[in-house]
Design an enzyme around this catalytic site. Structure first.
Site, PDB file in Angstrom:
ATOM      1  N   ARG A  79       0.019  -1.282  -0.115  1.00  0.00           N
ATOM      2  CA  ARG A  79       0.075   0.187   0.222  1.00  0.00           C
ATOM      3  C   ARG A  79       0.558   1.356   0.030  1.00  0.00           C
ATOM      4  NH1 ARG A  79      -3.562   0.084   5.091  1.00  0.00           N
ATOM      5  NH2 ARG A  79      -2.564  -1.464   5.668  1.00  0.00           N
ATOM      6  N   GLU A  80       2.254   1.453  -1.026  1.00  0.00           N
ATOM      7  CA  GLU A  80       2.683   2.230  -0.956  1.00  0.00           C
ATOM      8  C   GLU A  80       2.464   3.834  -1.627  1.00  0.00           C
ATOM      9  OE1 GLU A  80       3.438  -0.758  -2.162  1.00  0.00           O
ATOM     10  OE2 GLU A  80       5.036  -1.328  -2.082  1.00  0.00           O
ATOM     11  N   LYS A  95     -20.379   3.627  -6.821  1.00  0.00           N
ATOM     12  CA  LYS A  95     -20.158   2.656  -6.868  1.00  0.00           C
ATOM     13  C   LYS A  95     -19.596   1.988  -7.664  1.00  0.00           C
ATOM     14  CE  LYS A  95     -21.944  -1.200  -5.520  1.00  0.00           C
ATOM     15  NZ  LYS A  95     -21.360  -2.625  -4.837  1.00  0.00           N
ATOM     16  N   ILE A 142     -27.390   3.325  17.171  1.00  0.00           N
ATOM     17  CA  ILE A 142     -26.991   2.250  15.998  1.00  0.00           C
ATOM     18  C   ILE A 142     -26.140   0.832  16.873  1.00  0.00           C
ATOM     19  CG2 ILE A 142     -26.747   1.321  13.896  1.00  0.00           C
ATOM     20  CD1 ILE A 142     -29.257   2.768  14.079  1.00  0.00           C
ATOM     21  N   GLU A 184     -19.733  -1.846  20.965  1.00  0.00           N
ATOM     22  CA  GLU A 184     -18.632  -2.478  20.159  1.00  0.00           C
ATOM     23  C   GLU A 184     -17.318  -2.496  20.296  1.00  0.00           C
ATOM     24  OE1 GLU A 184     -20.073  -2.643  16.220  1.00  0.00           O
ATOM     25  OE2 GLU A 184     -22.123  -1.880  17.096  1.00  0.00           O
ATOM     26  N   TRP A 223     -19.152  -8.338   1.651  1.00  0.00           N
ATOM     27  CA  TRP A 223     -18.161  -7.761   1.614  1.00  0.00           C
ATOM     28  C   TRP A 223     -17.140  -8.618   1.936  1.00  0.00           C
ATOM     29  CZ3 TRP A 223     -20.345  -3.446   5.550  1.00  0.00           C
ATOM     30  CH2 TRP A 223     -21.122  -2.306   5.118  1.00  0.00           C
ATOM     31  N   HIS A 225     -21.816  11.256  10.542  1.00  0.00           N
ATOM     32  CA  HIS A 225     -20.731  11.614   9.200  1.00  0.00           C
ATOM     33  C   HIS A 225     -19.898  12.946   9.768  1.00  0.00           C
ATOM     34  CE1 HIS A 225     -21.913   8.105   7.168  1.00  0.00           C
ATOM     35  NE2 HIS A 225     -23.040   8.782   7.498  1.00  0.00           N
TER      36      HIS A 225
END
Ligand code: GLN
Ligand code: ZN
Length: 764
Positions: free
Chosen positions: A16-17, A122, A441, A494, A571, A704
């Site tokens: 992942r450079e 997408k 949630i 979570e 996923w 968000h």
């Protein structure tokens, strides 16, 4: 001689450079020169990796996104960045990522304003997201071939057998958005001359073949868009080079004749998803055209069965001779770079896999077998066969008990004991909730402390007892905070989960995890999808201990928190030896067991997240129904074994329900929480119109953004919701989980949310 070629190579780098270089540059920690130098290095490395092929792609490298590259090549920049005078790459990042007014202030001493980021969506049915081209009726195009020419010059300097890659005009238009609702197709006439000029520029560089990606051909096209294809390629046929029209991600169906007959020199088709169509394409394709067959799966990580592929390909090769090219089905952007970097993968499973570099090696073997005979690659074919057989017969893949359980699924398993109304009456008594019940949630802030504890445990730096104590403390903290806030249905927060899919995958038999199996999701962001390799079973309870502990701390109802089967499936990299629906049902049975265990442990509210249900929708609308049938059935099997008193929640974090509302209703969750705060509750119109019968928690707090919603804003949103959905069926909650926020933001926001619910109750 059949030729081998590749449609695109992953650009993120084996370690992942590119990600790290981009992020360092954006933070101001490295220079533009350093970033560009890394780009050069990656391109050269990737061409070396492809040197065995007859043609390698050029222009598939991108610093952010190939669609945004195309917008820059075509000079189609949004008005809001047109006055920028700095380096082109900086302006490119402005479109990709936006820039807030404050950071613009710091950057330009107040001389430039903030700009909004381009919208992202997408890329077909992949998990890659592109920057949507923006159009208006006034959009003009102007060629800027500099990026392509630079990369081409680089390729030439390294003796790469270069095939430039561009997005075709019809796909480019089709995937863009007319900001003023004007007719996009009207722009085609202005667009085509710029494409012609681009091709001419490439021809002048001695380019022989250009790959023109038109994946929109695998979707349903109306007559106008089909006509756009005719018009485009007739106008481009004067180019002094050859066009390879590339389609991928599916079958051509109604567009098959159109694709075969366009005046281009070659056609690439996806023979992994569209195998059944290839013989028709062979028949239809005019005799002077090249047919490129995408025979290696560019969307998944399994080894190709080379012998079986050759059995199928050889007769076609016989027929087509020189006209046959072979390639992966699509760009390898959607698979990780190199299996060789995996050090901890189980040896058996590893022998079944192929990442981008291994796929190209497979391609070389196929090419040699076709051109020089299978005997010349006998060893490679034999090794491949061993791996294929080992996977086919492995006891780790096949679990007869799981297969039998799926066969024995009865319609009753997907049905609740009673209808919603009867259940709701019982649940009301049982849970004793006020009107406008409040909840969240699932996740609470993932503090650095939590992350460190999880990592330390994973690396065995702390004991299981230390880890458990740490997580329990965190759960207790979350519970006490929620009690103070006065929320009605609590969650455990979570803390123990790194990711909503990985957490479950790690505990299910039939899953493995790679170390470096990263795939670009957008820009510098990558995901590492878990690998679903075998029949799925749940050796033991996955969440019950944590939830039971959380419930023991409070008299308020504690909501059990699970990820649903469809989301886990969508996923993951999934099996290619059985239908997706079969894998999904196996997941459903495993999660169903968890649901029933939670219920038996005294948990009476259980949420099953299906954040990715929509993501699995097929590209063609005609196939939606089939997908939604098995997806909804999988959810129902997961959820519906419980008694009437147990309340099932589901959560979906998007805001488009118009075209799937029927399926959402068929899921029959007692409560669905959705993302609505930014749509001003208009999104509820479709629920109202459909007379959606069950309870809804439309998000009133945009998670968000760091902004804290005021009491008035929340009251206003709930009031708007109550105009559409009867108040007795409304819940009050945020849009999504709070894991990316800080406690200092979450507390006041939830305080205001609860106050808003209280205020409305007082008036009810
Ligand atoms: N329960 C999950 C959470 O709160 C849901 C996340 C999601 O839907 N993406 O984090
Ligand atoms: Zn969500």
């Amino acid at each position: 001689m059949a030729r081998t070629h590749n449609l695109g190579f992953p650009r993120i780098g084996v370690r992942r450079e590119l990600k790290f270089a981009l992020e360092s540059y954006w933070k101001g920690q490295s220079s533009l020169e350093e970033l560009k130098a890394l780009g050069t290095e990656l391109r050269q490395r990737h061409w070396r990796d492809q040197s065995a092929l007859d043609l390698a792609p050029v222009g598939d490298f991108s610093f952010y996104d190939q669609m945004l590259d195309m917008s820059f090549t075509l000079g189609n920049l949004p008005e809001r960045v047109s006055s920028f005078h700095g380096d082109m790459l900086d302006n490119y990042f402005r479109v990709a990522r936006g820039r807030s007014a404050e950071s613009a202030e710091a950057h330009c001493g107040g001389a430039c304003d903030g700009v909004a980021a381009g919208e992202m969506t997408k890329w077909f049915d992949t998990n890659y997201h592109y920057i949507v081209p923006e159009f208006t009726a006034a959009t003009k195009f102007k060629l800027d071939a500099s990026r392509l020419l630079e990369q081409l010059a680089e390729a030439k300097a390294h003796s790469v057998k270069a095939k430039p890659v561009i997005i075709g005009p019809v796909t480019y238009l089709a995937l863009g958005k007319a900001k003023d609702d004007s007719e996009k197709l009207a722009l085609l006439e202005r667009l085509l001359p710029v494409y012609a000029e681009l091709l001419e520029t490439l021809a002048a560089q001695g380019v022989e073949w250009v790959q023109v990606d038109e994946p929109i051909l695998v979707t349903e096209l109306d007559a106008d868009w089909q006509h756009a294809f005719e018009q485009s390629y007739h106008s481009l046929k004067r180019a002094r080079l050859k066009l390879l029209l590339a389609t991928y991600f599916g079958t051509l169906q109604d567009n098959l004749q159109l694709a075969c007959n366009l005046p281009v020199a070659g056609l690439h088709v996806d023979a992994v998803r569209g195998r059944d169509e290839i013989s028709k394409v062979v028949d239809w394709l005019p005799g002077h055209k090249v047919l490129s067959i995408g025979a290696i799966d560019g969307r998944n990580i399994w080894k190709t069965d080379l012998n079986a592929t050759l059995d199928w390909l050889e007769p076609i090769a016989e027929k087509l001779g020189e006209r046959l090219w072979i390639a992966p089905s699509c760009s390898l952007l959607h698979v990780p770079v190199d299996l060789d970097s995996e050090e901890t993968l189980d040896a058996d499973i590893r022998s079944w896999l192929a990442f981008a570099k291994q796929k190209l090696a497979e391609l070389a073997v196929l090419g040699k077998a076709i051109n020089q005979g299978r005997a010349t690659v006998a060893d490679e074919l034999a090794t491949n066969q061993t791996a294929i057989d080992s996977r086919k017969n492995s006891g780790r893949v096949h679990n007869p008990a799981v297969k039998a359980a799926v066969r024995n699924i009865t319609p009753e398993m997907g049905k609740r004991q009673s209808h919603y109304a009867a259940r709701a009456a019982k649940q009301r008594v049982h849970l004793n909730l006020p009107v406008y019940p409040t909840t969240t949630i699932g996740s609470f802030p993932q503090t650095p402390d939590i992350r460190q504890a999880r990592l330390a445990y994973k690396k065995q730096k702390i004991s299981v007892d230390e880890y458990t104590a740490k997580m329990k403390a965190e759960i207790e903290h979350a519970v006490r905070e929620q009690e103070k806030l006065g929320l009605d249905v609590l969650v455990h927060g979570e803390a123990e989960r790194n990711d909503m899919v990985e957490y479950f995958g790690e505990q299910l038999d039939g899953y493995v995890f790679s170390q470096f199996g990263w795939v670009q999701s957008y820009g510098s962001r990558c995901v590492k999808p878990p690998i679903l390799f075998g029949d799925i079973s749940r050796p033991k309870a996955m969440t019950v201990g944590w939830i039971k502990y959380a419930q023991s701390l409070t008299d308020k109802p504690m909501k059990g928190m699970l990820t649903g089967p469809v989301t886990i499936l969508n996923w993951s990299f999934v099996r290619d030896d059985q239908p997706r629906s079969e894998s999904c049902l196996q997941l459903a049975l495993a999660v169903r067991k968890e649901v029933l265990d939670l219920e038996a442990a005294g948990v009476h509210v259980i949420q099953i997240d299906e954040a990715a249900l929509r993501e699995g929708l097929p590209l063609r609308k005609s196939q939606w129904k089939e997908y939604l049938n098995w997806a909804v059935e999988s959810f129902r099997i997961t959820a519906n074994g419980v008694s009437d008193e147990t309340q099932i929640h589901t959560h979906m974090c998007y805001s488009e329900f118009n075209d799937i509302i029927e399926a959402i209703a068929a899921m029959d969750a007692d409560v669905i929480t959705i993302e609505t705060s930014r749509s001003d509750m208009e999104l509820l119109d479709v629920f109202e119109k459909f007379e959606y019968p069950n309870e809804i928690g439309p998000g009133v707090y945009d998670v968000h953004s760091p902004n804290i919603p005021s009491v008035e804003q929340a009251v206003d949103l709930i009031t708007k919701a109550a105009e559409r959905i009867p108040a007795e069926r409304l819940w009050v909650n945020p849009d999504c989980g709070l894991k990316t926020r800080q406690w200092s933001e979450v507390i006041p926001a939830l305080q205001n949310m609860v106050s808003a619910a209280n205020a409305l109750r007082a008036n009810a």
